[in-house]
Motif scaffolding. Structure first.
Motif, PDB file in Angstrom:
ATOM      1  N   UNK A  47     -44.022 -11.645 -43.248  1.00 25.65           N
ATOM      2  CA  UNK A  47     -44.382 -11.750 -42.335  1.00 25.65           C
ATOM      3  C   UNK A  47     -43.435 -11.356 -40.823  1.00 25.65           C
ATOM      4  N   UNK A  48     -42.571 -10.307 -41.371  1.00 27.75           N
ATOM      5  CA  UNK A  48     -41.959  -9.998 -40.425  1.00 27.75           C
ATOM      6  C   UNK A  48     -41.844  -8.459 -40.368  1.00 27.75           C
ATOM      7  N   UNK A  49     -42.969  -8.035 -41.315  1.00 29.56           N
ATOM      8  CA  UNK A  49     -43.913  -7.231 -40.770  1.00 29.56           C
ATOM      9  C   UNK A  49     -45.409  -7.357 -40.480  1.00 29.56           C
ATOM     10  N   UNK A  50     -45.920  -8.196 -40.123  1.00 29.73           N
ATOM     11  CA  UNK A  50     -46.650  -8.906 -39.691  1.00 29.73           C
ATOM     12  C   UNK A  50     -46.419  -8.416 -38.280  1.00 29.73           C
ATOM     13  N   UNK A  51     -45.163  -8.936 -37.708  1.00 31.36           N
ATOM     14  CA  UNK A  51     -45.065  -9.160 -35.906  1.00 31.36           C
ATOM     15  C   UNK A  51     -44.105  -7.829 -35.554  1.00 31.36           C
ATOM     16  N   UNK A  52     -43.743  -7.158 -37.003  1.00 26.98           N
ATOM     17  CA  UNK A  52     -43.713  -5.677 -36.131  1.00 26.98           C
ATOM     18  C   UNK A  52     -45.148  -4.399 -36.359  1.00 26.98           C
ATOM     19  N   UNK A  53     -45.749  -5.021 -36.733  1.00 26.55           N
ATOM     20  CA  UNK A  53     -47.401  -4.926 -36.793  1.00 26.55           C
ATOM     21  C   UNK A  53     -47.540  -4.811 -35.398  1.00 26.55           C
ATOM     22  N   UNK A  54     -47.882  -6.402 -34.854  1.00 26.34           N
ATOM     23  CA  UNK A  54     -48.202  -6.663 -33.782  1.00 26.34           C
ATOM     24  C   UNK A  54     -47.840  -5.936 -32.589  1.00 26.34           C
TER      25      UNK A  54
END
Length: 72
Positions: A47-54
């Motif tokens: 979920x942290x990588x999803x936020x970083x990606x967006x």
């Protein structure tokens, strides 16, 4: 294995416990859960990588927009 456009597929592998790796071209990204989630906290949570990606996607396009218009 190449696909249309010449890019290999993204490959996700289970690395044990709640750790996973994503192979994207020559880059390897790891994900894990924090201690309270049953992991070793050795990598960001998915979920942290999803936020970083967006967040980085938006930042890139804002930067390109500003650059194209001579804005700082």
């Amino acid at each position: 294995m190449a696909v249309q456009g010449g890019r290999p597929p993204m490959v996700i592998t289970h690395e044990g416990g709640v750790k996973f790796a994503a192979q994207i071209r020559q880059h390897r990204l790891m994900v894990d859960q924090p201690l309270r989630g049953g992991g070793d906290d050795s990598a960001p949570m998915p979920l942290e990588l999803l936020g970083a990606s967006l967040g980085t996607c938006v930042a890139l396009y804002v930067q390109q927009f500003c650059h194209a218009r001579g804005l700082r």
